[in-house]
Design an enzyme around this catalytic site. Structure first.
Site, mmCIF file in Angstrom:
data_model
loop_
_atom_site.group_PDB
_atom_site.id
_atom_site.type_symbol
_atom_site.label_atom_id
_atom_site.label_comp_id
_atom_site.label_asym_id
_atom_site.label_seq_id
_atom_site.Cartn_x
_atom_site.Cartn_y
_atom_site.Cartn_z
ATOM 1 N N HIS A 61 18.327 58.812 15.007
ATOM 2 C CA HIS A 61 18.659 57.518 15.602
ATOM 3 C C HIS A 61 19.282 56.649 14.515
ATOM 4 O O HIS A 61 19.456 57.097 13.373
ATOM 5 C CB HIS A 61 17.412 56.858 16.213
ATOM 6 C CG HIS A 61 16.346 56.517 15.220
ATOM 7 N ND1 HIS A 61 15.686 57.473 14.480
ATOM 8 C CD2 HIS A 61 15.826 55.315 14.830
ATOM 9 C CE1 HIS A 61 14.795 56.889 13.699
ATOM 10 N NE2 HIS A 61 14.877 55.588 13.877
ATOM 11 N N HIS A 63 18.378 53.444 13.236
ATOM 12 C CA HIS A 63 17.744 52.420 12.423
ATOM 13 C C HIS A 63 18.208 52.614 10.979
ATOM 14 O O HIS A 63 18.544 53.729 10.558
ATOM 15 C CB HIS A 63 16.219 52.530 12.523
ATOM 16 C CG HIS A 63 15.659 51.806 13.710
ATOM 17 N ND1 HIS A 63 14.557 52.242 14.406
ATOM 18 C CD2 HIS A 63 16.065 50.659 14.333
ATOM 19 C CE1 HIS A 63 14.290 51.401 15.394
ATOM 20 N NE2 HIS A 63 15.194 50.437 15.372
ATOM 21 N N ASP A 65 16.857 52.817 8.090
ATOM 22 C CA ASP A 65 16.204 53.762 7.176
ATOM 23 C C ASP A 65 16.605 55.208 7.435
ATOM 24 O O ASP A 65 16.262 56.099 6.664
ATOM 25 C CB ASP A 65 14.683 53.610 7.226
ATOM 26 C CG ASP A 65 14.098 53.809 8.620
ATOM 27 O OD1 ASP A 65 14.773 53.478 9.605
ATOM 28 O OD2 ASP A 65 12.955 54.294 8.718
ATOM 29 N N HIS A 66 17.372 55.443 8.488
ATOM 30 C CA HIS A 66 17.827 56.797 8.798
ATOM 31 C C HIS A 66 19.344 56.965 8.652
ATOM 32 O O HIS A 66 19.837 58.085 8.774
ATOM 33 C CB HIS A 66 17.422 57.171 10.231
ATOM 34 C CG HIS A 66 15.955 57.304 10.409
ATOM 35 N ND1 HIS A 66 15.309 58.515 10.510
ATOM 36 C CD2 HIS A 66 14.979 56.366 10.497
ATOM 37 C CE1 HIS A 66 14.006 58.331 10.657
ATOM 38 N NE2 HIS A 66 13.790 57.020 10.646
ATOM 39 N N HIS A 139 11.509 56.053 21.532
ATOM 40 C CA HIS A 139 11.478 55.124 20.420
ATOM 41 C C HIS A 139 12.099 53.810 20.874
ATOM 42 O O HIS A 139 12.493 53.657 22.034
ATOM 43 C CB HIS A 139 12.232 55.733 19.222
ATOM 44 C CG HIS A 139 12.015 55.004 17.933
ATOM 45 N ND1 HIS A 139 10.786 54.552 17.524
ATOM 46 C CD2 HIS A 139 12.897 54.647 16.940
ATOM 47 C CE1 HIS A 139 10.899 53.960 16.349
ATOM 48 N NE2 HIS A 139 12.171 53.993 15.980
ATOM 49 N N ASP A 207 11.836 59.418 15.255
ATOM 50 C CA ASP A 207 10.657 58.572 15.422
ATOM 51 C C ASP A 207 10.366 58.498 16.928
ATOM 52 O O ASP A 207 11.290 58.297 17.716
ATOM 53 C CB ASP A 207 10.925 57.178 14.931
ATOM 54 C CG ASP A 207 11.360 57.090 13.469
ATOM 55 O OD1 ASP A 207 11.734 58.119 12.868
ATOM 56 O OD2 ASP A 207 11.372 55.982 12.928
ATOM 57 N N HIS A 266 7.580 60.874 7.313
ATOM 58 C CA HIS A 266 7.891 59.520 7.778
ATOM 59 C C HIS A 266 6.650 58.615 7.700
ATOM 60 O O HIS A 266 6.263 57.971 8.657
ATOM 61 C CB HIS A 266 8.442 59.552 9.207
ATOM 62 C CG HIS A 266 9.167 58.283 9.586
ATOM 63 N ND1 HIS A 266 8.528 57.187 10.100
ATOM 64 C CD2 HIS A 266 10.485 57.947 9.541
ATOM 65 C CE1 HIS A 266 9.408 56.234 10.347
ATOM 66 N NE2 HIS A 266 10.606 56.672 10.015
#
Length: 302
Positions: A61, A63, A65-66, A139, A207, A266
């Site tokens: 996805h 976000h 942090d990814h 998520h 996530d 994670h």
């Protein structure tokens, strides 16, 4: 054979002792990267994985942090000398996000092919040996889970080849799955091959909340890599609000899916010592391991 490196095991933001969650899969000289948060290429340098042979990047996805490490990685891949096309796979919004990030790296010596999928897909991308499939997760943004399935060729059956009077000069080509027209007759792979053999499967889930669909998706995986944002069950309220998982929930999915091994990853930045929760997690699924940056594993056909 599949060579797996967990490049990072942290969630939300990088910390002094954890890179952000990312995975590298190496098979037959080809590399697949899953997620690319900030610092991913630093972890790759530390683990000496190389950059040039990354042919596929899969995003769970978008976000930060990814995904925020992508522009720098694309430039590093360019500097490594890659000219072959690179494929990026991601959930809904993939096209928009990738084009936005490419403002920082508009000129690359290779093409980027984007595959955006809005629904779960049994074969989103495949080669002669590998099949990638996706699962829509639960998520706060559209999110993909991934299966990476390495096929194994059926065993060559000498008795069958002789019985079907297949010329020996054709054996190796038929074993590779090609049919051949030879001296007025067509020869097929099944004329020399025995039963299909079990391949290898890696499932990557982060996530998400633990939805039932994950069980069948991950079924019989050789390696199940799953988020464990929180170790303590008392954090269930946080997991529900932020749509993440507890260690115990990931372990329950692993048990129900009949996987061979579970890696937790994670971790929340506040989870300084996930090992504190490993024994209670192993009471649910025995072969559970705490993911650490640089953890590796080689999966071979049995």
């Amino acid at each position: 054979m599949l060579n797996i490196t967990l490049l990072g095991s942290g969630g939300s933001l990088p910390t002094a002792n954890r890179f952000l969650t990312s995975l590298l899969i190496n098979y037959d000289g080809n590399k697949i990267l899953v997620d690319c948060g900030e610092g991913t290429q630093v972890s790759m340098k530390i683990n000496k994985t190389g950059f040039k042979d990354i042919g596929i990047i899969c995003f769970t996805h978008f976000h930060a942090d990814h995904a925020l490490g992508l522009p720098g990685l694309l430039l590093t891949i360019a500097n490594s000398g890659r000219t072959e096309p690179l494929t990026i796979i991601g959930p809904k919004g993939c096209n928009e996000v990738i084009h936005g990030l490419r403002v920082l790296c508009p000129e690359l010596p290779y093409e980027i092919n984007i595959i955006e999928n809005t629904e779960s897909c049994e074969n989103i991308f495949s080669t002669d040996d590998l099949i990638l499939s996706t699962l829509n997760l639960d998520h706060t943004l559209p999110c993909n889970g991934y299966n990476f399935s390495l096929k194994r060729r059926a065993k060559f059956d000498v008795a069958k080849a002789l019985e079907n009077k297949v010329p020996k000069s054709l054996w190796s080509k038929l074993q590779k799955g090609n049919y051949i027209d030879y001296e007025g007759k067509t020869y097929y792979p099944q004329m020399v091959l025995g039963d299909n053999r079990q391949g290898l499967k890696i499932t990557y889930i982060t996530d998400t909340r633990p939805i039932d669909e994950i069980i069948s998706f991950a079924e019989n995986s050789n390696l199940f890599i799953c988020e464990g944002m929180y170790g303590d069950d008392s954090n269930l309220d946080k997991a529900l609000i932020n749509k993440h998982m507890l260690f115990s929930e990931a372990a329950t999915l692993a048990f129900k899916s009949n996987v061979k091994e579970l890696w937790l990853t994670h971790f929340s930045p506040s989870l300084t010592d996930p090992e504190n929760y490993i024994e209670q997690t192993r009471n649910i699924f025995k072969n559970t391991k705490i993911g650490t940056d640089g953890m590796t594993k080689i999966l071979s056909f049995t």
